[in-house]
Design an enzyme around this catalytic site. Structure first.
Site, PDB file in Angstrom:
ATOM      1  N   SER A 541       9.369 -32.385  26.759  1.00 13.21           N
ATOM      2  CA  SER A 541       8.440 -32.954  25.790  1.00 13.21           C
ATOM      3  C   SER A 541       9.034 -34.262  25.249  1.00 13.21           C
ATOM      4  O   SER A 541       9.250 -35.195  26.006  1.00 13.21           O
ATOM      5  CB  SER A 541       8.135 -31.942  24.690  1.00 13.21           C
ATOM      6  OG  SER A 541       7.003 -32.316  23.960  1.00 13.21           O
ATOM      7  N   ASP A 626      -2.025 -28.507  29.353  1.00 14.74           N
ATOM      8  CA  ASP A 626      -1.171 -28.909  28.231  1.00 14.74           C
ATOM      9  C   ASP A 626      -1.962 -29.770  27.252  1.00 14.74           C
ATOM     10  O   ASP A 626      -2.496 -30.816  27.619  1.00 14.74           O
ATOM     11  CB  ASP A 626       0.031 -29.688  28.769  1.00 14.74           C
ATOM     12  CG  ASP A 626       1.126 -29.886  27.731  1.00 14.74           C
ATOM     13  OD1 ASP A 626       0.836 -29.757  26.531  1.00 14.74           O
ATOM     14  OD2 ASP A 626       2.260 -30.176  28.143  1.00 14.74           O
ATOM     15  N   HIS A 661       1.752 -26.323  27.683  1.00 17.96           N
ATOM     16  CA  HIS A 661       2.985 -27.025  27.337  1.00 17.96           C
ATOM     17  C   HIS A 661       4.237 -26.200  27.621  1.00 17.96           C
ATOM     18  O   HIS A 661       5.283 -26.756  27.966  1.00 17.96           O
ATOM     19  CB  HIS A 661       2.940 -27.401  25.861  1.00 17.96           C
ATOM     20  CG  HIS A 661       3.928 -28.444  25.460  1.00 17.96           C
ATOM     21  ND1 HIS A 661       3.921 -29.723  25.984  1.00 17.96           N
ATOM     22  CD2 HIS A 661       4.971 -28.421  24.568  1.00 17.96           C
ATOM     23  CE1 HIS A 661       4.892 -30.437  25.443  1.00 17.96           C
ATOM     24  NE2 HIS A 661       5.543 -29.666  24.586  1.00 17.96           N
TER      25      HIS A 661
END
Length: 689
Positions: A541, A626, A661
């Site tokens: 991320s 995501d 995610h």
């Protein structure tokens, strides 16, 4: 947009057909050849991602037996049928258990004693049947323990549907509520629940009140937040007296409160939002206790009468400390728990509210993590907390706040004869280019010599003020036992060394995050822990942005990179306020509509700074669903790297076509994903055994 000419050939990587799209801001014209990959309704985009997956599988085919071995090795360390430590709430004991062969946990309770008959409240395995992905959002039981509110997401988009289960009849209520966030609070009447809903950008922006048994269409809208930089949450105090509505941006907070006994009552404001001022509220008897950064960089604690909550009435309880971060508090009937971070490590003080006397909770290891566990009861002298380190498995303690005695309730069992004396951890300090000392947590198998031949896996995050915890992982033993050293770079942008550590790694100082990480890598090489051709880095991320930035700056420093769901197209993404989180990100990275921030962000944006040069071996992952980092960011980055890089090193994109995610949801599939990643790392290092 119509695209073609990808090449699903296992001997060659797929080629994304260029479709130039001109973007302009502040007179700066940019050509984005891969903007078309944003269209997930285009069948050729899906085909391209699947072709990348085919290529990745083919390039990793020779590691299939290693992947299987790693998976079985890691699985063999896990006690598949296990039980959490029960916690008490009123007359019930609540716990979670797992069963061998089942992906998801089972939620249970017993009434009266731990010897009573078990009542299964919710079995995630049953709910997950027929779904490739499953995630439980909220799990909140009404104050009388009769109704369970729970929510589920079956695609990874973090859009949850809320359900209500009668725990006596086992019947679901007729009403279901879609598009909710994982934030709810019960009123004390056991009939009213407050919940938050999402806007088109997946931002929790509305608070509504629902009465059980009524039509959802009749739910009362309590509040709607129209400012895109604020997210809305709802919570309830441990005292059960008040419900809070929290409006929060990255740097500003506003809290409203409601008497939990009067769900139809009026909400009251504690303090109006003031840009840059954050505060969190808890309750005890006649007072609200407030942790705030108001004129206190490292935060301070104040209290005020519930009947007079405005700022002019705040009384200081714990003043600001320049060298100690006040990271939070926890209130019980007789005690105040004070969580602090000093010298990079978490500590806690317990203050007796009647006498003012304090005791300290300390730990002997050089690097570790501890945090509060499940403590739903207000009138108790027992504080449950979790402790773990690189060497100590997850441990649950009960701490008697009166006698200061701690009792180990459970240490997670590592099957196969784990011997902690075979491993060693250290807390090191690298020096950044501006002279700042940057901590490194490191763990390795005892007996390793510092002779530059060691493989080393270095990770970091450095954003949002999130401190990177040094926790135990039985899976990591798979690397340590093969001689791989593991290290965390506690770089600026996190909050390990206090709030200023965070401030010095954001906005127009963001590049400190990247240069800190490079300094940590250089230190580990200079001190003979490893060498460039044995150093692999990983991050996810915002940590994936870190990977992209440092590999652009110093590609020769690393053997290989693993970037999970990397946030690499930062300028284009944050400019698009239709995307989740984008507007809120302005208070972390800067607003690119401002030319100063635009130029600064563009100067380090990984996607915008890919160049024609050699790059290390790279594994990049994405999730099609995501909602935080859209799949197209890693996809575009991979395509541009393929176009420009001048080396023959391996470049792989692996997109989970049914998740978001966090990747796969089931514990066995998650373990297979990790085995794949570890196989890539070991293969790049030439370690097959």
């Amino acid at each position: 947009m119509s695209q073609d000419n990808f090449v699903p050939n296992i001997t060659k990587p797929p080629v994304a057909n260029k479709q130039p799209e001109e973007l302009e801001l502040h007179g700066d014209r940019r050509i984005d050849n891969y903007f078309w990959l944003r269209d997930d309704e285009n069948p050729q985009v899906i085909a391209y991602l699947e072709a990348e997956n085919t290529y990745t599988a083919a390039m990793m085919q020779h590691t299939r037996s290693l992947q299987t071995k790693l998976y079985q090795e890691m699985l063999a360390r896990i006690k598949e049928t296990d039980l959490s430590v029960p916690y008490r709430k009123d007359e019930y004991y609540y716990y979670i258990r797992t069963e061998e062969g089942k992906d998801y946990p089972i939620y249970c309770r017993k009434y009266g004693s731990l010897e009573a008959a078990e009542e299964v409240l919710l079995d995630e395995n049953e709910l997950a049947k027929g779904h490739e992905f499953f995630s439980l959002g909220v799990f909140e039981i009404s104050p009388n323990h009769q109704i369970l509110a729970y929510s589920v997401d079956t695609c990874g988009s973090e859009q949850y549907t809320l359900y209500f289960l009668d725990l006596n009849t086992r019947e679901l209520a007729a009403e279901t509520i879609p598009d909710t966030y994982f934030s709810v609070a019960w009123a004390n009447d056991n009939q009213t629940i407050f919940y938050t809903t999402l806007d088109d950008a997946n931002r929790p922006y509305q608070l509504l009140r629902h009465t059980l048994g009524t039509d959802v269409e009749d739910d009362v809208l309590i509040y709607e937040e129209l400012d895109d930089i604020y997210h809305l949450y709802v919570d309830k105090t441990r005292s059960q007296a008040y419900i809070f509505m929290l409006l929060r941006s990255s740097i500003t907070t506003e809290v409203h409160y409601l008497d939990a006994n009067h769900p139809d009552g009026d909400w009251q404001l504690i303090h109006p939002r003031t840009t840059g001022m954050e505060y969190e509220v808890d309750h005890h008897s006649d007072y609200f206790y407030i942790v705030t950064n108001d004129e206190a960089t490292n935060f301070k604690l104040v209290k005020t009468l519930v009947t007079a909550p405005s700022k002019e009435n705040w009384q200081t309880v714990i003043p600001h400390q320049a060298d100690v971060l006040l990271s939070g508090i926890s209130l019980f009937a007789n005690h105040l728990v004070i969580y602090e971070r000093k010298g990079g490590l978490e500590t806690a003080r317990i203050r007796n509210l009647a006498t003012g006397k304090e005791s300290n909770i300390t730990f002997p290891e050089p690097t570790y993590e501890f945090y509060e566990g499940s403590n739903p009861e207000f009138k108790t002298n027992i504080l449950r907390f979790h402790y773990t380190s690189f060497i100590t498995p997850q441990s649950v303690f009960d701490y008697n706040m009166e006698t200061h005695e701690r009792e180990l309730q459970k240490e997670t069992e590592v099957l196969g004869g784990y011997d902690r004396t075979q491993y060693q951890s250290e807390w090191l300090m690298a020096t950044a280019e501006d002279g700042t000392k940057v901590p490194i947590s490191i763990v390795y198998k005892r007996g390793i010599k510092k002779d530059s031949t060691n493989p080393l896996l270095l990770t970091g995050y450095g954003a949002y003020g999130s401190s990177y915890p040094a926790t135990f992982s039985s899976n990591r033993l798979t690397l340590l036992d093969r001689g791989v050293i593991f290290a965390i770079a506690h770089i600026r942008g996190g909050e390990e060394m206090g709030r200023q550590w965070y401030e010095d790694g954001k906005f127009l100082q963001k590049k400190n995050t990247f240069t800190d990480f490079i300094a940590c890598a250089e230190y580990l090489i200079q001190e003979n822990w490893t060498a460039s051709d044995r150093l692999i880095i990983t991050g996810g991320s915002a940590g994936g942005l870190l990977m992209g930035a440092v590999v652009n700056l110093r590609p020769e420093l690393f053997k290989a990179v693993v970037a999970h769901v990397p946030f690499v197209d930062i300028v284009t993404t944050i400019l698009d306020t239709s995307l989740p989180l984008s507007a809120m990100e302005w208070e972390e990275w800067g607003n690119p509509n401002d030319p100063v921030y635009y130029e600064y962000m563009k100067s380090y944006s990984p996607y915008d700074n890919v160049e024609a040069k050699d790059y290390p071996d790279m594994l990049i992952t994405a999730g099609l669903n995501d909602s935080r980092v859209k799949y197209w960011e890693p996809a575009k980055w991979t395509a541009k790297l393929r176009e420009l890089k001048t080396d023959n090193n391996i470049l792989l994109l692996k997109t989970n076509m049914g998740a978001g995610h966090s990747g796969a949801s089931g514990r066995y599939e998650s373990l297979r994903e990790l085995a794949f990643e570890y196989a890539f790392i070991l293969d790049r290092l030439g370690i097959t055994e």
